[in-house]
Design a protein around this motif. Structure first.
Motif, PDB file in Angstrom:
ATOM      1  N   GLY A 377       0.782  -1.225   0.000  1.00 48.36           N
ATOM      2  CA  GLY A 377       0.000   0.000   0.000  1.00 48.36           C
ATOM      3  C   GLY A 377       0.811   1.271   0.000  1.00 48.36           C
ATOM      4  N   PHE A 378       2.041   1.240  -0.498  1.00 54.53           N
ATOM      5  CA  PHE A 378       2.827   2.468  -0.575  1.00 54.53           C
ATOM      6  C   PHE A 378       2.149   3.459  -1.529  1.00 54.53           C
ATOM      7  CE2 PHE A 378       5.836   0.164   1.701  1.00 54.53           C
ATOM      8  CZ  PHE A 378       6.988   0.889   1.967  1.00 54.53           C
ATOM      9  N   GLN A 379       2.197   4.729  -1.179  1.00 48.71           N
ATOM     10  CA  GLN A 379       1.655   5.759  -2.045  1.00 48.71           C
ATOM     11  C   GLN A 379       2.474   5.835  -3.334  1.00 48.71           C
ATOM     12  OE1 GLN A 379       2.713   9.906  -0.877  1.00 48.71           O
ATOM     13  NE2 GLN A 379       3.608   8.960   0.952  1.00 48.71           N
ATOM     14  N   THR A 380       1.918   6.520  -4.316  1.00 50.69           N
ATOM     15  CA  THR A 380       2.659   6.725  -5.562  1.00 50.69           C
ATOM     16  C   THR A 380       3.909   7.546  -5.272  1.00 50.69           C
ATOM     17  OG1 THR A 380       0.603   6.658  -6.835  1.00 50.69           O
ATOM     18  CG2 THR A 380       2.547   7.636  -7.899  1.00 50.69           C
ATOM     19  N   LEU A 381       5.043   7.001  -5.633  1.00 47.66           N
ATOM     20  CA  LEU A 381       6.323   7.621  -5.312  1.00 47.66           C
ATOM     21  C   LEU A 381       6.915   8.297  -6.550  1.00 47.66           C
ATOM     22  CD1 LEU A 381       7.870   4.659  -3.259  1.00 47.66           C
ATOM     23  CD2 LEU A 381       6.768   6.726  -2.336  1.00 47.66           C
ATOM     24  N   SER A 382       7.818   9.225  -6.304  1.00 46.66           N
ATOM     25  CA  SER A 382       8.571   9.800  -7.421  1.00 46.66           C
ATOM     26  C   SER A 382       9.429   8.698  -8.042  1.00 46.66           C
ATOM     27  CB  SER A 382       9.443  10.958  -6.936  1.00 46.66           C
ATOM     28  OG  SER A 382      10.408  10.497  -6.003  1.00 46.66           O
ATOM     29  N   GLN A 383       9.750   8.860  -9.324  1.00 48.85           N
ATOM     30  CA  GLN A 383      10.468   7.814 -10.048  1.00 48.85           C
ATOM     31  C   GLN A 383      11.831   7.527  -9.436  1.00 48.85           C
ATOM     32  OE1 GLN A 383      10.542   9.226 -14.079  1.00 48.85           O
ATOM     33  NE2 GLN A 383       8.459   8.544 -14.518  1.00 48.85           N
ATOM     34  N   ASP A 384      12.562   8.551  -9.047  1.00 45.83           N
ATOM     35  CA  ASP A 384      13.895   8.319  -8.510  1.00 45.83           C
ATOM     36  C   ASP A 384      13.861   7.569  -7.186  1.00 45.83           C
ATOM     37  OD1 ASP A 384      12.733  10.706  -7.451  1.00 45.83           O
ATOM     38  OD2 ASP A 384      14.692  11.246  -6.614  1.00 45.83           O
ATOM     39  N   VAL A 385      12.828   7.802  -6.356  1.00 48.81           N
ATOM     40  CA  VAL A 385      12.730   7.095  -5.076  1.00 48.81           C
ATOM     41  C   VAL A 385      12.329   5.640  -5.301  1.00 48.81           C
ATOM     42  CG1 VAL A 385      11.497   6.969  -2.876  1.00 48.81           C
ATOM     43  CG2 VAL A 385      12.237   9.197  -3.774  1.00 48.81           C
ATOM     44  N   GLU A 386      11.286   5.391  -6.124  1.00 50.37           N
ATOM     45  CA  GLU A 386      10.827   4.015  -6.319  1.00 50.37           C
ATOM     46  C   GLU A 386      11.873   3.176  -7.056  1.00 50.37           C
ATOM     47  OE1 GLU A 386       7.031   1.414  -7.997  1.00 50.37           O
ATOM     48  OE2 GLU A 386       6.876   3.589  -7.803  1.00 50.37           O
ATOM     49  N   GLU A 387      12.377   3.688  -8.169  1.00 48.89           N
ATOM     50  CA  GLU A 387      13.375   2.910  -8.916  1.00 48.89           C
ATOM     51  C   GLU A 387      14.685   2.819  -8.134  1.00 48.89           C
ATOM     52  OE1 GLU A 387      12.566   1.222 -11.394  1.00 48.89           O
ATOM     53  OE2 GLU A 387      10.673   2.178 -11.946  1.00 48.89           O
ATOM     54  N   GLY A 388      15.009   3.853  -7.384  1.00 48.74           N
ATOM     55  CA  GLY A 388      16.243   3.837  -6.598  1.00 48.74           C
ATOM     56  C   GLY A 388      16.240   2.756  -5.539  1.00 48.74           C
ATOM     57  N   ILE A 389      15.140   2.628  -4.773  1.00 50.10           N
ATOM     58  CA  ILE A 389      15.101   1.607  -3.717  1.00 50.10           C
ATOM     59  C   ILE A 389      15.011   0.203  -4.325  1.00 50.10           C
ATOM     60  CG2 ILE A 389      12.587   1.593  -3.386  1.00 50.10           C
ATOM     61  CD1 ILE A 389      15.340   1.404  -0.659  1.00 50.10           C
ATOM     62  N   CYS A 390      14.396   0.086  -5.505  1.00 56.03           N
ATOM     63  CA  CYS A 390      14.370  -1.219  -6.189  1.00 56.03           C
ATOM     64  C   CYS A 390      15.780  -1.625  -6.631  1.00 56.03           C
ATOM     65  CB  CYS A 390      13.428  -1.168  -7.385  1.00 56.03           C
ATOM     66  SG  CYS A 390      11.680  -1.066  -6.940  1.00 56.03           S
ATOM     67  N   GLN A 391      16.562  -0.663  -7.094  1.00 55.53           N
ATOM     68  CA  GLN A 391      17.947  -0.953  -7.459  1.00 55.53           C
ATOM     69  C   GLN A 391      18.776  -1.336  -6.231  1.00 55.53           C
ATOM     70  OE1 GLN A 391      18.018  -1.726 -10.549  1.00 55.53           O
ATOM     71  NE2 GLN A 391      19.543  -0.292 -11.372  1.00 55.53           N
ATOM     72  N   VAL A 392      18.480  -0.740  -5.092  1.00 54.83           N
ATOM     73  CA  VAL A 392      19.186  -1.105  -3.858  1.00 54.83           C
ATOM     74  C   VAL A 392      18.949  -2.579  -3.541  1.00 54.83           C
ATOM     75  CG1 VAL A 392      19.250  -0.761  -1.354  1.00 54.83           C
ATOM     76  CG2 VAL A 392      19.202   1.219  -2.886  1.00 54.83           C
ATOM     77  N   LEU A 393      17.710  -3.064  -3.697  1.00 57.41           N
ATOM     78  CA  LEU A 393      17.419  -4.479  -3.423  1.00 57.41           C
ATOM     79  C   LEU A 393      18.084  -5.395  -4.438  1.00 57.41           C
ATOM     80  CD1 LEU A 393      15.654  -5.735  -1.125  1.00 57.41           C
ATOM     81  CD2 LEU A 393      15.454  -3.250  -1.378  1.00 57.41           C
ATOM     82  N   ALA A 394      18.132  -4.977  -5.714  1.00 53.39           N
ATOM     83  CA  ALA A 394      18.823  -5.778  -6.728  1.00 53.39           C
ATOM     84  C   ALA A 394      20.301  -5.898  -6.386  1.00 53.39           C
ATOM     85  CB  ALA A 394      18.630  -5.157  -8.105  1.00 53.39           C
ATOM     86  N   HIS A 395      20.914  -4.800  -5.969  1.00 52.12           N
ATOM     87  CA  HIS A 395      22.324  -4.786  -5.592  1.00 52.12           C
ATOM     88  C   HIS A 395      22.562  -5.650  -4.361  1.00 52.12           C
ATOM     89  CE1 HIS A 395      26.197  -3.030  -4.258  1.00 52.12           C
ATOM     90  NE2 HIS A 395      26.369  -2.730  -5.548  1.00 52.12           N
ATOM     91  N   MET A 396      21.654  -5.585  -3.383  1.00 52.82           N
ATOM     92  CA  MET A 396      21.774  -6.410  -2.174  1.00 52.82           C
ATOM     93  C   MET A 396      21.721  -7.905  -2.516  1.00 52.82           C
ATOM     94  SD  MET A 396      19.465  -4.230   0.559  1.00 52.82           S
ATOM     95  CE  MET A 396      19.539  -5.557   1.774  1.00 52.82           C
ATOM     96  N   TRP A 397      20.836  -8.265  -3.465  1.00 49.32           N
ATOM     97  CA  TRP A 397      20.737  -9.689  -3.833  1.00 49.32           C
ATOM     98  C   TRP A 397      22.021 -10.170  -4.506  1.00 49.32           C
ATOM     99  CZ3 TRP A 397      20.858 -12.484  -8.426  1.00 49.32           C
ATOM    100  CH2 TRP A 397      20.549 -13.841  -8.290  1.00 49.32           C
ATOM    101  N   LEU A 398      22.564  -9.363  -5.400  1.00 49.08           N
ATOM    102  CA  LEU A 398      23.829  -9.733  -6.035  1.00 49.08           C
ATOM    103  C   LEU A 398      24.921  -9.905  -4.979  1.00 49.08           C
ATOM    104  CD1 LEU A 398      23.809  -7.413  -9.192  1.00 49.08           C
ATOM    105  CD2 LEU A 398      23.775  -9.925  -9.181  1.00 49.08           C
ATOM    106  N   ASP A 399      24.963  -9.006  -4.010  1.00 48.24           N
ATOM    107  CA  ASP A 399      25.931  -9.137  -2.920  1.00 48.24           C
ATOM    108  C   ASP A 399      25.759 -10.462  -2.187  1.00 48.24           C
ATOM    109  OD1 ASP A 399      27.814  -7.146  -2.829  1.00 48.24           O
ATOM    110  OD2 ASP A 399      26.582  -5.766  -1.649  1.00 48.24           O
ATOM    111  N   SER A 400      24.504 -10.819  -1.925  1.00 44.89           N
ATOM    112  CA  SER A 400      24.253 -12.055  -1.187  1.00 44.89           C
ATOM    113  C   SER A 400      24.673 -13.290  -1.978  1.00 44.89           C
ATOM    114  CB  SER A 400      22.765 -12.156  -0.816  1.00 44.89           C
ATOM    115  OG  SER A 400      21.975 -12.462  -1.958  1.00 44.89           O
ATOM    116  N   GLU A 401      24.603 -13.221  -3.301  1.00 46.84           N
ATOM    117  CA  GLU A 401      24.991 -14.343  -4.143  1.00 46.84           C
ATOM    118  C   GLU A 401      26.507 -14.457  -4.311  1.00 46.84           C
ATOM    119  OE1 GLU A 401      22.848 -16.749  -6.131  1.00 46.84           O
ATOM    120  OE2 GLU A 401      21.885 -16.179  -4.251  1.00 46.84           O
ATOM    121  N   LEU A 402      27.178 -13.330  -4.278  1.00 42.33           N
ATOM    122  CA  LEU A 402      28.616 -13.323  -4.545  1.00 42.33           C
ATOM    123  C   LEU A 402      29.451 -13.415  -3.282  1.00 42.33           C
ATOM    124  CD1 LEU A 402      28.690 -10.543  -7.300  1.00 42.33           C
ATOM    125  CD2 LEU A 402      28.818 -13.011  -7.628  1.00 42.33           C
TER     126      LEU A 402
END
Length: 478
Positions: A377-402
């Motif tokens: 139920g997150f409100q509509t976010l600005s593009q830089d905030v929504e895409e930015g935090i999604c990229q943080v999770l992608a980076h975290m997953w790569l870290d966990s794999e490597l």
């Protein structure tokens, strides 16, 4: 993404050649004594007797001179022998019979009599015949050798690097860069300098012309296709290198184990996705059509590789992976329609097929974050905030794999290509570092700047507090 350009220049030297004719057993200015050679003849007149007496006295004088010259010669021979003895006391490489080891030998600081020359290569006397005068030293022609191939340098010009001489061809082979695409020497520019392009991560060197002659790149690692190594051609026009193909995820069925790994990763972060969200692997055209069918959303250019859908659509999904036949072309791939039904805020996650497991997983982790925020139920976010935090999770997953200490079970996924001892190949680890580098070095205001702002917030406040702040304010905490 910035590309690297390199320029460098070589140097040439000349050889002076000469002849040396030395006389080592005698003085070069010594003239052999003349002798009378005349028998004494009785003459009846007095002038003949006087001449005979004069000749006799001249012969005695020559004998005395010879004795003095011999003493001088003995003294010079003694000095020469002493100098040779000193030179033999310094260990020097043999001139014949042993293969050349590739070293350049410098002249030894030994003083010899005037006119005496010593080879800087073998440290022995240069006798009669040809010699070379270069690098402030004298050399036997067979002792002045190329540091690369070990053969004598007989050309008038040669190249140098450090203190080592090279044939011009050997120097070019060793130091002139070759294009990794066409395998030819990279040409010089109009200024006479060697200029090439290089990938900022892989440092793949290539001729500048290949950026404009249609040379394809791998759709995963971005390396250019070498002309002697064919890339795999996918049905939608993309090219995939053989190393990336080794761990590529090719259809929806084979992506499900990876999907479970990503769900477990979110659960370990206390961010479990409660709803059952379908995951589909699709071709490029199907992904673009699905993107056009969405009312809202921001997509990474120049190509979208993943989508989190909220609308009801019918999607063409890859149901059977292709095989690769003649010319490395994909054959026999099957697709089938899949109708999406809206039961919640998320109808499906779409991922582009044919990408390596680590890249597929990072895209999936990114899209899962979109799904998680919508379902929470997150409100509509600005593009830089929504895409930015999604990229943080992608980076975290790569870290966990490597990371070796990761709780993620790498070997559990059937889509993961690992060695028998459960460790990744060296290339796959390098590929994972490249995907992290892509996220970190992205220059776009939305994905790049958004990631760096989100990463800074998570490192300072932690993921949970950062997400709470985004939920309440729609912004990153600072």
């Amino acid at each position: 993404m910035g590309w690297l350009s390199k320029i460098f220049k070589g140097s040439n030297h000349n050889i002076s050649e000469g002849h040396y004719y030395g006389n080592y057993g005698q003085d070069a200015n010594y003239n052999a004594p003349s002798t009378s050679g005349e028998a004494y003849l009785e003459q009846e007149n007095e002038e003949d007797i006087d001449r005979a007496i004069a000749l006799s006295l001249l012969e005695d004088n020559h004998i005395g001179k010879n004795v003095a010259d011999v003493e001088i010669q003995l003294k010079e021979d003694e000095q020469l022998a002493k100098a040779l003895q000193e030179s033999l006391s310094v260990e020097s490489p043999p001139r014949h019979g042993i293969p050349y080891q590739g070293n350049a030998y410098q002249p030894y600081p030994i003083h010899f009599p005037m006119g005496f020359r010593v080879c800087a290569g073998c440290n022995t006397e240069i006798g009669q015949g040809k010699f070379l005068n270069c690098l402030n030293a004298f050399w036997h022609p067979e002792c002045f050798r190329c540091h690369a191939c070990g053969l004598p340098i007989s050309d008038y010009e040669f190249s140098m690097t450090g203190n080592y001489p090279y044939h011009k061809f050997c120097y070019k082979e060793r130091y002139h860069p070759k294009c990794e695409v066409c395998k030819l020497f990279i040409p010089t520019n109009p200024a006479g300098l060697i200029e090439y392009r290089a990938h900022p991560f892989w440092i793949q060197k290539y001729c500048p012309s290949h950026e404009h002659d249609g040379t394809p790149r791998c759709c995963s690692c971005e390396r250019m296709e070498p002309q002697d190594t064919g890339y795999v051609a996918l049905n939608d026009g993309r090219k995939l290198c053989l190393e990336c193909l080794d761990s590529a995820v090719m259809d929806t069925k084979h992506c499900q184990p990876l999907y479970l790994d990503i769900q477990e990763f979110y659960e370990r972060l206390n961010m479990k996705v409660e709803q059952d969200v379908p995951l589909l692997l699709v071709e490029r055209q199907a992904l673009n059509e699905a993107r056009d069918g969405e009312k809202n959303g921001h997509y990474h250019m120049p190509e979208t590789r993943g989508l989190c859908l909220s609308e009801e659509q019918t999607i063409s999904t890859v149901s059977k992976q292709p095989r690769f036949g003649a010319g490395n072309r994909a054959m026999g791939m099957m697709t089938e329609p899949y109708k999406l039904t809206r039961r919640c805020e998320v109808t499906a996650i779409l991922i582009l097929y044919g990408l390596p497991r680590l890249l597929t997983g990072s895209i999936l982790a990114h899209e899962m974050m979109h799904a998680w925020m919508r379902l929470k139920g997150f409100q509509t976010l600005s593009q830089d905030v929504e895409e930015g935090i999604c990229q943080v999770l992608a980076h975290m997953w790569l870290d966990s794999e490597l990371t070796p200490t990761s709780g993620s079970n790498i070997a559990s996924s059937s889509a993961s290509r690992t060695t028998k001892n459960g460790t990744r190949s060296q290339f796959e680890r390098k590929l994972g570092d490249f995907f992290k580098h892509q996220i970190e070095s992205d220059t776009s205001p939305v994905y790049g700047d958004g990631f760096r702002a989100g990463q800074q917030a998570v490192q300072k406040y932690g993921l949970e507090r950062t997400l709470d702040h985004i939920r309440m304010t729609g912004k990153f905490p600072y």
